[in-house]
Write a protein that holds these residues in place. Structure first.
Motif, PDB file in Angstrom:
ATOM      1  N   PHE A  55       0.723  -1.369   0.134  1.00  0.00           N
ATOM      2  CA  PHE A  55      -0.034  -0.075  -0.095  1.00  0.00           C
ATOM      3  C   PHE A  55       0.827   1.286   0.111  1.00  0.00           C
ATOM      4  N   LEU A  56       1.849   1.282   0.924  1.00  0.00           N
ATOM      5  CA  LEU A  56       2.562   2.621   1.145  1.00  0.00           C
ATOM      6  C   LEU A  56       3.662   2.836   0.120  1.00  0.00           C
ATOM      7  N   LYS A  57       4.333   1.958  -0.086  1.00  0.00           N
ATOM      8  CA  LYS A  57       5.463   2.106  -0.963  1.00  0.00           C
ATOM      9  C   LYS A  57       5.284   1.427  -2.195  1.00  0.00           C
ATOM     10  N   ALA A  58       5.094   0.043  -2.104  1.00  0.00           N
ATOM     11  CA  ALA A  58       4.712  -0.840  -3.047  1.00  0.00           C
ATOM     12  C   ALA A  58       5.851  -0.777  -4.229  1.00  0.00           C
ATOM     13  N   GLY A  59       7.358  -0.660  -3.642  1.00  0.00           N
ATOM     14  CA  GLY A  59       8.354  -0.650  -4.683  1.00  0.00           C
ATOM     15  C   GLY A  59       8.651   0.578  -5.212  1.00  0.00           C
ATOM     16  N   ALA A  60       8.094   1.708  -5.053  1.00  0.00           N
ATOM     17  CA  ALA A  60       8.298   2.894  -5.478  1.00  0.00           C
ATOM     18  C   ALA A  60       9.462   3.578  -4.802  1.00  0.00           C
ATOM     19  N   LEU A  61      10.237   4.299  -5.436  1.00  0.00           N
ATOM     20  CA  LEU A  61      11.595   4.918  -4.974  1.00  0.00           C
ATOM     21  C   LEU A  61      11.158   6.122  -4.187  1.00  0.00           C
ATOM     22  N   GLU A  62       9.972   6.797  -4.580  1.00  0.00           N
ATOM     23  CA  GLU A  62       9.323   8.127  -3.835  1.00  0.00           C
ATOM     24  C   GLU A  62       7.988   7.868  -3.709  1.00  0.00           C
ATOM     25  N   ILE A  63       7.596   8.332  -2.391  1.00  0.00           N
ATOM     26  CA  ILE A  63       6.119   8.340  -2.029  1.00  0.00           C
ATOM     27  C   ILE A  63       5.462   9.479  -2.615  1.00  0.00           C
ATOM     28  N   ASN A  64       4.336   9.651  -3.100  1.00  0.00           N
ATOM     29  CA  ASN A  64       3.589  10.862  -3.536  1.00  0.00           C
ATOM     30  C   ASN A  64       2.319  10.410  -3.831  1.00  0.00           C
ATOM     31  N   GLU A  65       1.505  11.491  -4.229  1.00  0.00           N
ATOM     32  CA  GLU A  65       0.010  11.186  -4.737  1.00  0.00           C
ATOM     33  C   GLU A  65      -0.003  10.338  -5.989  1.00  0.00           C
ATOM     34  N   GLN A  66       0.967   9.900  -6.534  1.00  0.00           N
ATOM     35  CA  GLN A  66       1.001   9.134  -7.778  1.00  0.00           C
ATOM     36  C   GLN A  66       1.285   7.739  -7.606  1.00  0.00           C
ATOM     37  N   THR A  67       1.975   7.348  -6.585  1.00  0.00           N
ATOM     38  CA  THR A  67       2.764   6.205  -6.311  1.00  0.00           C
ATOM     39  C   THR A  67       2.405   5.517  -5.105  1.00  0.00           C
ATOM     40  N   SER A  68       1.532   6.033  -4.334  1.00  0.00           N
ATOM     41  CA  SER A  68       1.081   5.586  -2.880  1.00  0.00           C
ATOM     42  C   SER A  68      -0.242   6.026  -2.733  1.00  0.00           C
ATOM     43  N   ALA A  69      -1.380   4.772  -2.479  1.00  0.00           N
ATOM     44  CA  ALA A  69      -2.476   4.848  -2.068  1.00  0.00           C
ATOM     45  C   ALA A  69      -2.926   5.619  -1.035  1.00  0.00           C
ATOM     46  N   PRO A  70      -2.235   5.320   0.186  1.00  0.00           N
ATOM     47  CA  PRO A  70      -2.245   5.923   1.425  1.00  0.00           C
ATOM     48  C   PRO A  70      -2.051   7.365   1.403  1.00  0.00           C
ATOM     49  N   TYR A  71      -0.941   7.659   0.856  1.00  0.00           N
ATOM     50  CA  TYR A  71      -0.795   9.202   0.509  1.00  0.00           C
ATOM     51  C   TYR A  71      -1.652   9.756  -0.139  1.00  0.00           C
ATOM     52  N   TYR A  72      -2.292   9.301  -1.333  1.00  0.00           N
ATOM     53  CA  TYR A  72      -3.284   9.873  -2.103  1.00  0.00           C
ATOM     54  C   TYR A  72      -4.541  10.118  -1.420  1.00  0.00           C
ATOM     55  N   LEU A  73      -4.813   9.262  -0.500  1.00  0.00           N
ATOM     56  CA  LEU A  73      -6.001   9.162   0.132  1.00  0.00           C
ATOM     57  C   LEU A  73      -5.846  10.172   1.322  1.00  0.00           C
ATOM     58  N   ALA A  74      -4.888  10.304   1.880  1.00  0.00           N
ATOM     59  CA  ALA A  74      -4.669  11.226   2.995  1.00  0.00           C
ATOM     60  C   ALA A  74      -4.550  12.656   2.563  1.00  0.00           C
ATOM     61  N   GLN A  75      -3.890  12.861   1.472  1.00  0.00           N
ATOM     62  CA  GLN A  75      -4.086  14.265   0.891  1.00  0.00           C
ATOM     63  C   GLN A  75      -5.476  14.630   0.641  1.00  0.00           C
TER      64      GLN A  75
ATOM     65  N   THR B 211       2.888  -1.002 -15.320  1.00  0.00           N
ATOM     66  CA  THR B 211       3.609  -0.691 -14.006  1.00  0.00           C
ATOM     67  C   THR B 211       5.216  -0.840 -14.247  1.00  0.00           C
ATOM     68  N   ASP B 212       5.990  -0.178 -13.850  1.00  0.00           N
ATOM     69  CA  ASP B 212       7.366  -0.143 -14.019  1.00  0.00           C
ATOM     70  C   ASP B 212       7.687  -1.455 -13.163  1.00  0.00           C
ATOM     71  N   PRO B 213       8.363  -2.222 -14.089  1.00  0.00           N
ATOM     72  CA  PRO B 213       8.674  -3.710 -13.507  1.00  0.00           C
ATOM     73  C   PRO B 213       9.777  -3.736 -12.534  1.00  0.00           C
ATOM     74  N   MET B 214      10.433  -2.515 -12.407  1.00  0.00           N
ATOM     75  CA  MET B 214      11.682  -2.599 -11.173  1.00  0.00           C
ATOM     76  C   MET B 214      10.796  -2.427  -9.794  1.00  0.00           C
ATOM     77  N   ARG B 215       9.540  -1.730  -9.934  1.00  0.00           N
ATOM     78  CA  ARG B 215       8.701  -1.550  -8.690  1.00  0.00           C
ATOM     79  C   ARG B 215       8.505  -2.937  -8.141  1.00  0.00           C
ATOM     80  N   PHE B 216       8.303  -3.904  -9.142  1.00  0.00           N
ATOM     81  CA  PHE B 216       7.579  -5.178  -8.837  1.00  0.00           C
ATOM     82  C   PHE B 216       9.070  -6.040  -8.330  1.00  0.00           C
TER      83      PHE B 216
END
Length: 536
Positions: free
Chosen positions: A219-239, A422-427
């Motif tokens: 949910f929060l990171k899901a393999g992303a290098l940066e947490i923001n509204e486009q990469t993180s569902a909890p961040y998006y919802l909180a925003q 999806t960017d395969p490197m996130r996986f």
């Protein structure tokens, strides 16, 4: 009361039910803010003791109704508001605790003479800052202050981390039992107006992760290098004004190394339901002390978490409505109860899991292989794979083959030569962070619930579930299979969201993990989820 929920209590409160003079006879109110021995909510949270069952009374509800359903040892927290009722307490050792929030008080306008405790029940407490002059028969009044801290043992530790903007991530590490791994982590992602002071939210959600994952993993990171509204569902919802909570189930904290997994023998879905409901009660408590009220919460379960979410909602149908935590259900991309046409395979898979359990194989090391392959790929993505079955592919192509359904699980739309969304490197990065072990019993129960020949009690009352349901699925993942489960409930408020890209075939269409990791996830998935939460 919740049969599987560990009892919950707070040892020290700054917001207490008190008696004061009023224009109305027998009206009890909290003292003004400067009369209280105040403690910040986060200090109270760290003293939260998971040893008593908790009941919340929201404004407009009945305190007496809560007293009637309480058992000895329970604590009843009362939301600010005016309550016109004469209270009779016939049970030993319960506490009534009124909450003071933002200059709002608990006012008990008692049309009777006094709060009455039946003679002989001397250990019932009405928590009060000034205990003088309360002429009730047998109800003791206790003043709580800083001295009450002495000798108290904390069961929880809290941390706070800045994610970006004014979004903060809280983690509460909680001991749920006496074993080495009887621990969970409760998460909160919230927008703040100043340190430790949350903005008023417009909706809420409590999220339960899938197999071999935890809250941050999927949910929060899901393999992303940066947490923001486009990469993180909890961040998006909180925003967007949602109070986001979640849990890391206990098995996520078991490391790679143990050789003896006998402690997992009885770790099934029922245990995860127990921990989830306990965590939801804690979440409601903290919400009440941070200005969000004690409202019930929407429970989201993803993948394996769907079994936990439906099982929790099923269990709560057997509880008095005032004792329930769930107000809405969001199953994401799993079916829970299978259509009878597909039951044969479920029965055989369940039988194979039980055979291994009977042989002493209490854990399922599914995550171990994932971690090893992902780590190999991170180190050398372009090297040729040495893994049998993936000859002729690079390590990265091997991971894309796995992610796109080589082993039967369609995590991402695509093929060994590229993911569609999806960017395969996130996986790959996600794979290095997974949990190595899950309880074998949990897998057995998750599958056995779909077999009519096996008696698994987590679905016993699914036909009594009436809460609103929002079923989210991916056409390239579970697809419409989960619709069958929703049809078994009594809910009249059911909505479906199936992410289906007409430009793709099933193999390359939106996949299971694309729901949280895709470039388009914020627009296609999280935005509709946000809108549903704002309505519920």
């Amino acid at each position: 009361m919740k049969q599987l929920k560990q009892p919950v209590s707070l040892i020290l409160l700054s917001c207490l039910l008190a008696m004061a003079c009023s224009d109305k006879q027998d009206a009890f109110i909290l003292p003004s803010d400067d009369e209280q021995s105040t403690k910040p909510w986060y200090e109270l949270a760290e003293l939260y003791d998971f040893d008593r069952n908790t009941i919340f009374v929201q404004s407009g509800e009945s305190i007496q109704e809560a007293i009637n359903v309480a058992n000895g040892g329970d604590v009843i927290y009362i939301e600010p508001g005016t309550y016109s009722e004469a209270l009779t307490i016939e049970k030993e050792n319960i506490q009534l605790i009124g909450i003071f929030n933002d200059n709002q008080k608990v006012i008990l306008q008692n049309p009777g003479s006094h709060i009455t405790a039946i003679k002989g029940h001397q250990s019932t407490e009405v928590i009060n800052i000034e205990p003088t002059g309360f002429a009730n028969d047998g109800v003791s009044i206790e003043s709580l202050n800083s001295q009450s801290l002495k000798g108290r043992r904390s069961h929880m530790k809290m941390n706070r981390k800045h994610l970006g903007g004014n979004i903060y991530h809280y983690t509460f590490n909680v001991q749920m039992g006496y074993g080495e791994y009887d621990k969970v982590i409760i998460h909160r992602v919230i927008k703040e107006q100043r340190p430790y002071r949350a903005l008023k939210t417009k909706g809420n959600i409590f999220m339960v992760h899938g197999a071999i994952q935890d809250f941050e993993d999927i949910f929060l990171k899901a393999g992303a290098l940066e947490i923001n509204e486009q990469t993180s569902a909890p961040y998006y919802l909180a925003q967007h004004g949602i109070d986001v909570w979640g849990i890391d189930l206990a098995w996520t904290k078991v490391p790679m190394e143990p050789s003896d997994f006998s402690f997992m023998k009885e770790w099934g879905v029922s245990r995860d339901i127990h921990h989830t409901l306990t965590a939801m009660t804690f979440a409601r408590f903290i919400r009440g002390f941070t200005g969000q009220g004690f409202k019930k919460m929407n429970l989201l379960g993803f993948s394996y978490g769907v079994s936990v979410a439906y099982g929790a909602a099923s269990l709560e149908t057997q509880q008095h409505r005032i004792c329930r935590d769930i107000k809405g259900l969001i199953p994401v991309d799993s079916e829970f109860k299978g259509n009878p046409k597909n039951n044969e395979s479920a029965c055989s898979v369940a039988a194979s899991h039980m055979a291994l359990i009977n042989d002493g194989m209490y854990h399922y090391p599914w995550g171990v292989g994932f971690i090893q392959l992902a780590s190999m790929t991170m180190a050398a993505p372009d090297d040729m794979s040495t893994i049998s079955g993936f000859e002729g592919l690079t390590n990265l192509q091997m991971m894309m083959a796995i992610g796109s359904g080589h082993d039967g699980t369609h995590f991402h739309g695509g093929n060994p030569f590229g993911f569609t969304y999806t960017d395969p490197m996130r996986f790959v990065r996600l794979g290095t962070q997974l949990s190595p072990h899950m309880p074998r019993l949990a897998f057995y129960e998750m599958v056995a619930v779909r077999c009519p020949d096996l008696d698994v009690n987590i679905d016993d009352y699914i036909h009594k579930i009436k809460v609103p349901i929002f079923f989210i699925t991916a056409e390239g993942g579970a697809g419409p299979m989960g619709n069958y489960t929703t049809s078994l409930t009594k809910s009249k408020d059911i909505e479906w969201l199936n992410i289906n890209d007409p430009k793709q075939d099933t193999e390359t269409d939106f996949g299971h993990a694309d729901l949280w990791m895709a470039y388009q996830a914020s627009e296609w998935v999280w935005k509709p989820l946000k809108l549903w939460l704002l309505k519920h």
